[in-house]
Structure formats: structure tokens, C-alpha cells
Write a protein that holds these residues in place. Structure first.
Motif: not given
Ligand code: CAA
Length: 445
Positions: A192-198, A209-220, A243-247, A364-365
Motif C-alpha cells: 500500500d503506497e501513496t506515490d501516484f494516484l487519481k 521522487k517517491r514514485s521512483v523509489k517505490v518502483y525500484l523497491a517493488r521491482m526488487r 520493463f515498465h518504462t515511464p521514461f 503505482s499504488g
């Protein structure tokens, strides 16, 4: 046991383009290289005034059905993955089925339809649903149509504005596939993460910046979970790692972490030890700060090694080609990364049949999922049938003022009329509003 996987795919890019170094950067007062080198993006795709997630999805699906000679009766499921839905009740798959029924004889009345939501990972989850449905033997010999379609728009001025994009990927999931076979093994990393939501809003609230960290943590986490069922991964096990490529810059960060992880306790780590030492192990450190610092130094050194550069150039860089020119397609993003790799292999004349891909999806999420795919014998024919580069090259290049108008046109809170920049031809187009406020579509010859 029969194999199940992606039999064929087609894409549809939004028909407009925003040039990041030449049009976006000067308006933002930024160095163009922040986009081309930092984020790794040249341009974003945008929908023309008559395009949206339904038209792009239906157009990609029609291309796929026409090329594979399919009729509505051949399809037992239509699942749409999107995080850009404009309807909280009626699924986008019904709108798309309605479009397709305008041009095919027969209908999709006996196909199960739905809409999957979990940010960008929903496209992969829809493939899972189709896979499970086929494996359970409930498909009656029919295939599933999975459509990942998004308009990835951010509020103007948001840091994410540089990473926008719009497009759809249609995939046919079937037995005995022509493109890639899916592995039974999967790994998950979910929290349960709050990095990107609508929260009931069109444009996302993002902590970039947090979304980048969450991406890395969950991928690992997902990678470790995958290894727990599929066995330890070696860098030579996979021809490509889409891999998922937001950029692309995001994948550059993820790839270095993944490489550090997969070479640990292998002969590659030992070979590199002479040059950069062995990887720091937590148990050898009394405090976390010293461990983190040692890790950072090791990563910096690892990034510069010939072994890493070579692996990255072979396995990861070729997955980023389409993304560089179209931006983030959210649910479709990992699927165009796979396609980039396959197109690269085709251009290089590689014999890819039987080789494996390591596919990493992320939403995200937040949740990451990792699975393996085996490239099928007919992959080259499938890839050579596509017109991806032609679609990318044909886009209309927007000026800054035009971009602002297009952004307003697709802003659900604005009622902006806008002349189209391109002419629809042999495709579905938005055709105004119905009596209950529904969006209507027609096929334009
Ligand atoms: N030359 C070369 N590189 C340059 C440069 C220059 N002149 N100027 C800056 N850079 C580099 C920076 O060093 C940075 O690279 P590193 O991170 O490797 O250091 C990179 O360009 C980007 O610069 P900034 O970090 O300053 O950029 P920013 O703060 O304006 O925006 C962002 C970056 C926060 C990721 C923003 O694009 C954003 O919010 N994006 C949306 C969220 C997102 O995509 N998150 C990714 C993970 S979440 C996810 O994957 C789900 C999803 O699809 C959204």
C-alpha cells in the motif's frame, strides 16, 4: 500441456507529437538534454481532437483482427486495461466492442468483457486473466483480446508533464501462440503506497521522487519472489529485459539494481571483484549509513564496468526504442518495451526463437510483477507485419500553442472545441455525445 501466450499484437499511437528538446524545453527554460539524456525521451504522442482511449484501442484491435483474419466469434473475452477511463461504471471494453461491431459481421454478445485497473500494471494483469481463463479450459477454443489504452496526461506545469504519452496496444492471447509463450512462474512485489494516484480526478497527484523509489523497491521484491519459484537468475539467462518504462531514465536506474542483484554470488561478481571489489554485505556493517554509502560507491563503480555496459547495451537499451519517441503509455508501456526488443532483434537478424525475455511490469499504488516469456517460432513474421515506425513518423508535430490547445481539448473539465490536425481515414473517431452523456463513435472511411 499446450502453451499459452501472446499470439499477435498491434499498436496505435496518438496521431500528434510534442517534440521535447525543440518545443518543450525552450518553453520550460530547461536544457534539452534534461529530456533526451536525463529522462531519455525525444517526444511524446498525443491524441488528435477526435481520438481518445476508445478510438485508439478500437483501432489497434481492428488492425489486429484484420491482420489475423479474425471474426467476432473467434473472441471469447475483451479486457481493457486503462487508468484513463472516463466512465466509472460502463467498461471501455463495451465501447470498443460497439465500435468493432460497426465494421464486422456478427457481434461480441457472448464475449466476457471487463476493465482492469491497477495503474500501469493492469495490462499485464489482463493478460494474466486471459491466461488463467484459457488454462482453466473455459475459453471454448476462443482467444482473448487484451487492449491496454491510455492518455497519460499530467496537469500543465507538473514535473510529469515531460513524460506524457498516448497510445494503445492490442494483444491476442491464445493457445499455441506465434509471438511469445508466458511462463507459469511469476513474482510479485506489492504494498500500500501513496506515490501516484487519481482520487476521482483526471490528472494524477504525483510524488515524483517517491514514485521512483517505490518502483525500484517493488521491482526488487518481485524479482526476489520470482527467483523463489523460478530459481536464481543469471545475467545470460535472458536475451532482453523489457520493463515498465515511464521514461527510459527510470529503467536505467532499475537495470543497474537488477544487475547488482543477479550477479551476486555468481562468477560475474568474482570476475569484477578485482576491478571494483565484491558487493558490500549488510552483515559486514555495524551501521546502516556506512552500508548505504558502501553500496552507493559499489553501484557507481559497477555502472562503469565493461561487463555492465555490455549487458545493458545488449539486454536493456533495445527495449527503450519506442518509448523514447512516444513517452509513457501507462498500461501499454511494458508491452511496447517488449515490442521494441523484438523489433531490434528483427533488424539485427537475430535468431530469437526459443530465447527468453524477463518481463517486469509496474503499477503505482503499488505493485510490480515479473515473469519470463519464451519467444515463439513465428515471432519474426509477426514483428515484420507491424507498421510501428510508420505510425511514429506520420505524427503531426505540434507547436507549443497547439500543444496547449490539445491538452485543453482532452481536459475533462474544459469544454474545448478544436479543429483536427490530421484527417481520420479508415479508422474510428469520436462522434459527439449521446443522450445520456455517453461518448459516441463512428468508423470514418
Ligand atoms: N543533461 C543531462 N541530464 C540531466 C540534465 C541535463 N542538462 N538536467 C537534468 N538531468 C537529469 C537529472 O540528473 C535526472 O537524472 P537522474 O535521476 O539519473 O539524476 C533526470 O535528468 C531528470 O531530472 P530531474 O529529476 O530534475 O527531473 P524532474 O524532477 O523535473 O522530474 C520526475 C523527474 C520526478 C521523474 C518527473 O518526470 C515525474 O514526476 N514523472 C512522473 C512520475 C513517474 O514517471 N515516476 C516514475 C515511477 S512511477 C511509474 O513508473 C508509474 C508511472 O508510469 C507514472
Amino acid at each position: 500441456m499446450t502453451t499459452v501466450g501472446i499470439d499477435a499484437m498491434e499498436i496505435w499511437t496518438g496521431k500528434l507529437k510534442l517534440d521535447l528538446p525543440n518545443t518543450f524545453a525552450p518553453e520550460k527554460g530547461e536544457d534539452p538534454e534534461k529530456y533526451t539524456k536525463g529522462l531519455g525521451l525525444n517526444a511524446s504522442s498525443f491524441p488528435d481532437s477526435y481520438e481518445d482511449i476508445v478510438t485508439m484501442g478500437a483501432n489497434a484491435a481492428k488492425k489486429l483482427m484484420d491482420r489475423k483474419g479474425l471474426e467476432p466469434d473467434d473472441i471469447g473475452r475483451i479486457d481493457v486495461a486503462t487508468e484513463s477511463s472516463f466512465d466509472n461504471s460502463k467498461p471501455i471494453s463495451t465501447y470498443i466492442a460497439g465500435c468493432l461491431e460497426q465494421v464486422y459481421e456478427g457481434d461480441f454478445h457472448h464475449a466476457n468483457k471487463g476493465e482492469r485497473k491497477f495503474a500501469c500494471i493492469a495490462g499485464t494483469q489482463s493478460i494474466d486473466d486471459a491466461y488463467n481463463w484459457i488454462r482453466a479450459g473455459r475459453n471454448r477454443g476462443r482467444a482473448a483480446l487484451v487492449i491496454a489504452t491510455d492518455t497519460a496526461l499530467y496537469a500543465r506545469g507538473d514535473a510529469g508533464e515531460a513524460t506524457q504519452g498516448a497510445g494503445a496496444v492490442a494483444m491476442l492471447i491464445d493457445e499455441d501462440p506465434d509471438l511469445v509463450e508466458l511462463s507459469m512462474e511469476q513474482g510479485y512485489g506489492s504494498a500500500d503506497e501513496t506515490d501516484f494516484l487519481k482520487p476521482n480526478q483526471q490528472f494524477p497527484s504525483v510524488d515524483g521522487k517517491r514514485s521512483v523509489k517505490v518502483y525500484l523497491a517493488r521491482m526488487r521484491e518481485a524479482l526476489e519472489d520470482f527467483e523463489s519459484v523460478a530459481g536464481k537468475i543469471h545475467p545470460d539467462d535472458f536475451a532482453y529485459g523489457p520493463f515498465h518504462t515511464p521514461f527510459p531514465g527510470m529503467v536505467r536506474k532499475a537495470a543497474l539494481l537488477a544487475y547488482r542483484h543477479i550477479i551476486r554470488d555468481t562468477e560475474v561478481e568474482e570476475e569484477l571483484a578485482e576491478e571494483i571489489g565484491r558487493q558490500p554485505r549488510q552483515e559486514a556493517f555495524d551501521d546502516d549509513e556506512a552500508f548505504t554509502e558502501a553500496l552507493r560507491e559499489y553501484m557507481d563503480a559497477l555502472k562503469g564496468t565493461e561487463q555492465y555496459q555490455d549487458w545493458y547495451g545488449r539486454t536493456i537499451e533495445p527495449t527503450l526504442g519506442i518509448s523514447r519517441d512516444v513517452g509513457n503509455w501507462y498500461t501499454g508501456s511494458v508491452h511496447i518495451a517488449r515490442l521494441s526488443a523484438l523489433m531490434h532483434a528483427a533488424e539485427q537478424g537475430e535468431d530469437l526463437a526459443g530465447q527468453r525475455l524477463l518481463v517486469g511490469s509496474y503499477g503505482s499504488g503499488a505493485q510490480a510483477e515479473i515473469h519470463a516469456e519464451t519467444v515463439c517460432d513465428n515471432w519474426l513474421e509477426e514483428v515484420e507485419a507491424l507498421d510501428v515506425q510508420e505510425q511514429i513518423d506520420a505524427r503531426y508535430d505540434l507547436s507549443w500553442a497547439e500543444y496547449e490547445e490539445v491538452h485543453d481539448r482532452h481536459n475533462h473539465e474544459k469544454d474545448k472545441e478544436l479543429e483536427e490536425f490530421t484527417a481520420p481515414e479508415n479508422e474510428f473517431a469520436f462522434d459527439g455525445w449521446g443522450r445520456m452523456g455517453e461518448r459516441k463513435y463512428r468508423y470514418v472511411e
